[in-house]
Write an enzyme that holds these catalytic residues in place. Structure first.
Site, PDB file in Angstrom:
ATOM      1  N   ALA A 134       0.859  -1.180   0.000  1.00 25.00           N
ATOM      2  CA  ALA A 134       0.000   0.000   0.000  1.00 25.00           C
ATOM      3  C   ALA A 134       0.897   1.233   0.000  1.00 25.00           C
ATOM      4  O   ALA A 134       2.098   1.140   0.210  1.00 25.00           O
ATOM      5  CB  ALA A 134      -0.871  -0.009   1.248  1.00 25.00           C
ATOM      6  N   GLY A 140      -0.495  -5.173   0.001  1.00 29.11           N
ATOM      7  CA  GLY A 140      -1.478  -4.920  -1.046  1.00 29.11           C
ATOM      8  C   GLY A 140      -1.032  -5.455  -2.397  1.00 29.11           C
ATOM      9  O   GLY A 140      -1.867  -5.835  -3.226  1.00 29.11           O
ATOM     10  N   GLU A 160      -1.894  -8.983  -2.372  1.00 29.92           N
ATOM     11  CA  GLU A 160      -3.358  -9.093  -2.379  1.00 29.92           C
ATOM     12  C   GLU A 160      -3.932  -8.838  -3.767  1.00 29.92           C
ATOM     13  O   GLU A 160      -4.937  -9.438  -4.150  1.00 29.92           O
ATOM     14  CB  GLU A 160      -3.956  -8.125  -1.349  1.00 29.92           C
ATOM     15  CG  GLU A 160      -3.619  -8.547   0.079  1.00 29.92           C
ATOM     16  CD  GLU A 160      -4.180  -7.582   1.111  1.00 29.92           C
ATOM     17  OE1 GLU A 160      -3.678  -6.446   1.178  1.00 29.92           O
ATOM     18  OE2 GLU A 160      -5.123  -7.951   1.824  1.00 29.92           O
ATOM     19  N   GLU A 175       1.784  -6.701   6.962  1.00 26.59           N
ATOM     20  CA  GLU A 175       0.959  -5.707   7.676  1.00 26.59           C
ATOM     21  C   GLU A 175       1.065  -5.807   9.184  1.00 26.59           C
ATOM     22  O   GLU A 175       1.000  -4.810   9.894  1.00 26.59           O
ATOM     23  CB  GLU A 175      -0.513  -5.849   7.263  1.00 26.59           C
ATOM     24  CG  GLU A 175      -0.843  -5.264   5.903  1.00 26.59           C
ATOM     25  CD  GLU A 175      -0.456  -6.152   4.736  1.00 26.59           C
ATOM     26  OE1 GLU A 175       0.170  -7.213   4.942  1.00 26.59           O
ATOM     27  OE2 GLU A 175      -0.786  -5.775   3.594  1.00 26.59           O
TER      28      GLU A 175
END
Ligand code: NAD
Length: 678
Positions: free
Chosen positions: A66, A105, A108, A128
């Protein structure tokens, strides 16, 4: 090639669409990247001639996560979930082509592709948890569907990365591509189309989970139990575990709801803010105020160390381990032999644990030159003194070094408390002198306080910080003051701890309150571990402190199994009745009326004065910034990461005003910055 946004391109290779993200440095999932992907998948959906799509990244890595600079700011651009849905729902197969690191992310997103290929060096992970969070974009629901619940649990709770080979074995990638990754991914896409292979949506596949909720319950219970110590105090690991449980027990959409709700809880909690603060603070600590970032560094290709005791040996290991030769000096052969033997034993123990080979032990030992002659340091680039904590001895050594060391060599002292300027004044080159305060065990502890003397040159300071980084330390710059940043604040805590046990608390109470707060050990456990007789001798003991009296009574701490606690053979501890009696006698002698002291008072009296001392350090400009103080305490003294460090804690948890008011009630001199902010 058509630009969808400034950072995402869409090109056609015949009937295969190639989406390229090019957003340096790490292709983080910024709003521009999300918008670009959104546009690209819309364009792909609108083009019936296409047979497949490949998602690839330019530069050094696949999407590395992210964009954490967006955290806590109002949402902008396409939502990640929408992008992921568009990708997973694509009518043509999407192949993610991964190089570098697919983290957070990034992974993901890759999990929403129907197939994944990578180069041989790619790494995969969901880190994370290290920021007090969980993968909130379906990672906890999709990863176990690909690699199984157990492996997913390990990955999300450790944040550890998996290499390409393991990823292939675990099913996380479908193929490792040799040669050009994009070309390989396009070829792979054509092959799956030609073979008529299905659109594999991870969300729909529960076959790899490893069992149903009932079958996996014992695995979850075991996992929680075996990691209880490591996870203690942290909210994020348990939230991650709950999400993996949900992935096993619930349909995908329901599991996503659990993930969403657990994510929101973590995101709005103080721990994630604290851990994010620590993440940035660590990077910030490397910056030296007022120093030209282009300052040229001095070479550090050989190191001299004076003193082969506890610290000298540990410090030497840091350099030997990264390939830098070390000459180590002692005054007596016996001390030298002992020091070298300890280094060897430490390396051999690591080798026995499989961390490296026995050849590596020999390679490291081969870089070590033990000697009794200080003159042998004449060619060293960096000389670190780690002899007894005694100003006269240190001055004598620096005076000699001044005549021995080559011009331009860095002369460093590992002193814990002494005035580095005074040490520097015993040379004709104070600009070459700096403090390098390592923490024990020096080969393990990551903190390095770099003490900037009044005349330390910018080059010497910058090189000391860079050298710290090169040996895997986190350097923090401190000014010259008694105990620098860390020990000076520790002193404030210890003073209160010592008073508390006379006024009515027991050592075990103080230790318990601080370990419950999240420290790995309390002040009296620490004293026992370090040895009660540090700096004490029977000949000079005046019996003026509790510690003197404990030593006089033969209590030395863990080393002889007797201290504030008694220790059995397995180092299990019980409060020592002998120590207790000594403390009670001492208090009576001093006319102290003992009273019952509650846990809250213990906590406040131990921590508030420490924060105050940290603020005074800032008042005096001895630390560059409050976050540096936090980094010192987290990496040198076991302050719990999830509480962000003492200054963060004061600002965001306990409250500066509350602390200042309490200190005033205690009759303490309150730092101006504690009142006004830093
Ligand atoms: P130590 O007693 O274990 O080792 C000191 C060594 O220096 C001894 O082996 C001694 O023989 C040697 N020595 C003394 N004079 C010498 C000389 N003139 N030339 C060469 N060698 C000489 O002490 P230590 O715990 O390693 O501490 C060393 C320094 O590091 C001190 O300044 C101490 O304050 C500092 N320090 C200690 C710790 C800790 O936890 N032990 C942590 C940080 C800093």
């Amino acid at each position: 090639m058509a630009a969808i946004t400034s950072v995402v391109d869409l090109a056609m290779d015949g009937d295969v669409a190639v989406i390229t993200i090019d957003s340096p440095p790490v292709n983080a999932l910024s709003a521009d990247v999300r918008d670009g992907l959104d546009g690209a998948f819309r364009a792909i959906a609108a083009n019936p001639a296409l047979k497949a799509a490949v998602l690839v990244c330019a530069g050094r890595t696949f999407i590395a996560g992210a964009d954490i600079s967006e955290f806590g700011k109002p949402p902008r651009g396409a939502s990640l979930h929408a992008v992921q849905d568009a990708m997973e729902e694509s009518a043509v197969p999407v192949v993610a082509a991964i190089h570098g690191t697919a983290l957070g992310g990034g992974l993901e997103v890759a999990l929403c592709a129907h197939y994944r290929v990578s180069d041989a060096k790619a790494k995969f992970g969901l880190p994370e948890v290290k920021l007090g969070l969980l993968p909130g974009a379906g990672g906890t629901q999709r990863l176990p569907r690909v690699v199984g619940a157990k492996k997913a649990l390990e990955m999300v709770t450790s944040g550890a990365q998996m290499g390409a080979k393991d990823a292939l074995a675990a099913g996380l990638v479908d193929e490792i591509v040799e040669g050009d990754l994009t070309a390989g991914a396009i070829a792979f896409a054509r092959r799956i189309v030609a073979e008529g292979r299905p659109l594999k949506k991870v969300r729909d596949d529960t076959s790899k989970l490893g069992g149903d909720a009932a079958a996996l319950a014992p695995m979850f219970a075991d996992f929680r139990q075996s990691h209880a110590r490591a996870f203690k105090g942290f909210d994020a690991p348990e939230a991650n575990i709950k999400c993996i449980e949900a992935a096993v027990a619930l349909p995908f959409e329901e599991g996503m709801k659990v993930e969403r709700s657990e994510f929101m809880k973590l995101m709005s909690g103080l721990q994630a803010t604290a851990q994010r603060h620590v993440f940035f603070a660590e990077r910030q600590a490397a910056k030296i105020d007022g120093l030209d970032p282009k300052t040229e560094l001095l070479p550090v290709k050989s190191v001299g160390i004076i003193g082969a005791g506890t610290m000298g040996g540990g410090i030497a290991m840091n350099f030997l381990s990264v390939g830098i030769p070390v000459t180590i000096v002692e005054t007596k052969q016996e001390a030298l032999d002992r020091g070298v033997a300890v280094i060897r034993r430490n390396y051999e123990n690591s080798a026995k644990k499989g961390r490296f080979s026995m050849e590596e032990v020999e390679a490291r030992m081969g870089r070590l030159t033990p000697t009794l002659a200080l003159e042998d340091l004449k060619d060293a680039d960096l000389i670190i003194e780690a002899v007894f904590e005694n100003m006269d001895i240190k001055k004598d050594i620096f005076g000699k070094l001044d005549t021995i060391a080559r011009p331009g060599a860095i002369l460093a002292s590992n002193t814990s408390y002494l005035n580095v300027d005074e040490i520097a004044a015993s040379t004709t080159r104070p600009e070459s002198v700096v403090g390098t305060h390592f923490f024990s065990p020096a080969n393990v502890m990551r903190l390095l306080e770099v003490v900037r003397g009044a005349r330390t040159s910018p080059q010497v300071l910058a090189t000391a910080m860079a050298t710290g980084k090169a040996i895997g330390k986190i350097g923090v710059v401190s000014g010259v003051c008694h105990g620098f940043i860390g020990n000076r604040m520790l002193g404030a805590r210890q003073e209160q701890a010592n008073k508390l046990i006379l006024e009515g608390a027991r050592p075990a109470d103080v230790d318990r309150v601080l370990t419950d707060f999240g420290f790995p050990m309390g002040p009296f456990q620490m004293a026992d571990l370090a040895g009660l007789d540090i700096g004490w001798s029977a000949e000079t003991s005046k019996g003026v402190t509790v510690r003197d009296r404990l030593c006089e009574a033969g209590l030395r701490g863990q080393k002889n199994g007797k201290g504030f606690y008694d220790y059995d053979a397995d180092r299990n501890r019980t409060p020592s009745p002998v120590a207790e009696a000594i403390i009670l006698d001492y208090a009576a002698e001093k006319g102290i009326n003992r009273r019952s002291i509650d846990d809250q008072e213990i906590l406040e009296r131990c921590l508030y004065p420490m924060v105050n001392e940290g603020a005074k350090i800032l008042d005096e400009g001895m630390a560059q910034r409050a976050s540096d103080v936090d980094i010192v305490w987290i990496n040198g003294y076991g302050w719990p990461v999830y509480r962000g460090g003492p200054m963060f804690w004061a600002e965001h948890d306990a409250g500066r005003d509350t602390i200042a008011a309490a200190l005033e009630r205690m009759g303490m001199d309150v730092s101006p910055k504690l009142k006004s902010g830093w």
